[in-house]
Design a protein around this motif. Structure first.
Motif, PDB file in Angstrom:
ATOM      1  N   VAL A   1       5.253   3.060  -5.397  1.00 14.87           N
ATOM      2  CA  VAL A   1       4.078   2.244  -5.651  1.00 14.87           C
ATOM      3  C   VAL A   1       3.239   2.395  -4.385  1.00 14.87           C
ATOM      4  N   THR A   2       1.988   2.809  -4.550  1.00 15.18           N
ATOM      5  CA  THR A   2       1.136   3.082  -3.388  1.00 15.18           C
ATOM      6  C   THR A   2       0.008   2.072  -3.304  1.00 15.18           C
ATOM      7  N   ILE A   3      -0.113   1.456  -2.137  1.00 18.29           N
ATOM      8  CA  ILE A   3      -1.184   0.509  -1.859  1.00 18.29           C
ATOM      9  C   ILE A   3      -2.231   1.251  -1.032  1.00 18.29           C
ATOM     10  N   GLY A   4      -3.468   1.253  -1.527  1.00 10.82           N
ATOM     11  CA  GLY A   4      -4.545   1.935  -0.824  1.00 10.82           C
ATOM     12  C   GLY A   4      -5.442   0.946  -0.105  1.00 10.82           C
ATOM     13  N   PHE A   5      -5.796   1.283   1.124  1.00 13.49           N
ATOM     14  CA  PHE A   5      -6.697   0.472   1.932  1.00 13.49           C
ATOM     15  C   PHE A   5      -7.915   1.293   2.317  1.00 13.49           C
ATOM     16  N   LEU A   6      -9.029   0.620   2.486  1.00  8.77           N
ATOM     17  CA  LEU A   6     -10.249   1.208   3.017  1.00  8.77           C
ATOM     18  C   LEU A   6     -10.409   0.739   4.451  1.00  8.77           C
ATOM     19  N   TYR A   7     -10.727   1.685   5.351  1.00 11.63           N
ATOM     20  CA  TYR A   7     -11.080   1.349   6.723  1.00 11.63           C
ATOM     21  C   TYR A   7     -12.437   1.964   6.986  1.00 11.63           C
ATOM     22  N   GLY A   8     -13.448   1.116   7.099  1.00 19.17           N
ATOM     23  CA  GLY A   8     -14.818   1.589   7.246  1.00 19.17           C
ATOM     24  C   GLY A   8     -15.410   1.367   8.614  1.00 19.17           C
ATOM     25  N   GLU A   9     -14.585   0.930   9.552  1.00 17.72           N
ATOM     26  CA  GLU A   9     -15.068   0.699  10.919  1.00 17.72           C
ATOM     27  C   GLU A   9     -15.158   2.017  11.680  1.00 17.72           C
ATOM     28  N   PRO A  10     -16.060   2.104  12.655  1.00 19.99           N
ATOM     29  CA  PRO A  10     -16.135   3.336  13.451  1.00 19.99           C
ATOM     30  C   PRO A  10     -14.831   3.585  14.211  1.00 19.99           C
TER      31      PRO A  10
END
Length: 150
Positions: free
Chosen positions: A94-103
């Protein structure tokens, strides 16, 4: 069925997004070096990996990013964007995806050269064809504004 004794694992993937470009690493062509139970040798993938025992999901994402690209990220700025059920004949996660949009504080480095041979930035409108399927699901969920992908 021979796999009844096996249990699914938990993995995390981190979509690092900067100026509509996503960071992807090319997995080694040698299956032994690509080092994934879900296979994926020669494909492009996001930073990520397996959850350690008693580790938080965001903590796992932060640790995997540091291990793979050599940069610290703020786990509190990770945004949950995807849940997927990923399996092949001999493995299931089971894969949990995260977004990281910081520089990022610097350019990503290849920290595990036996596993990932290079990191590149790709425009969301011009992604490579051969993306590791768990990473592809995270990307698709983000693009389609969906959370779950069976």
């Amino acid at each position: 069925m021979e796999n009844n004794h096996k249990k699914p694992g938990v993995g995390v993937g981190v979509m690092i997004l900067q100026n509509r470009k996503v960071l992807l690493g090319r997995r080694h062509d040698d299956p032994q070096k690509a080092d994934s139970q879900l296979h994926g040798e020669g494909t492009w993938t996001m930073p990520g990996g397996k959850l350690d025992f008693q580790e938080s999901l965001r903590g796992a994402a932060e640790r995997e990013v540091f291990e793979e690209i050599g940069l610290k990220i703020d786990k509190n700025k990770l945004q949950f964007i995807s849940l997927s059920n990923d399996s092949v004949k001999d493995a299931h996660f089971v894969t949990i995806g995260f977004l990281y949009g910081e520089p990022l504080t610097a350019e990503p480095k290849v920290m595990e050269p036996d596993e990932i041979v290079e990191w590149q930035w790709f425009d969301l409108d011009d992604l490579p064809k051969n993306i590791f399927f768990p990473s592809k699901k995270i990307l698709n969920n983000f693009i389609n504004k969906e959370l779950f992908n069976e």
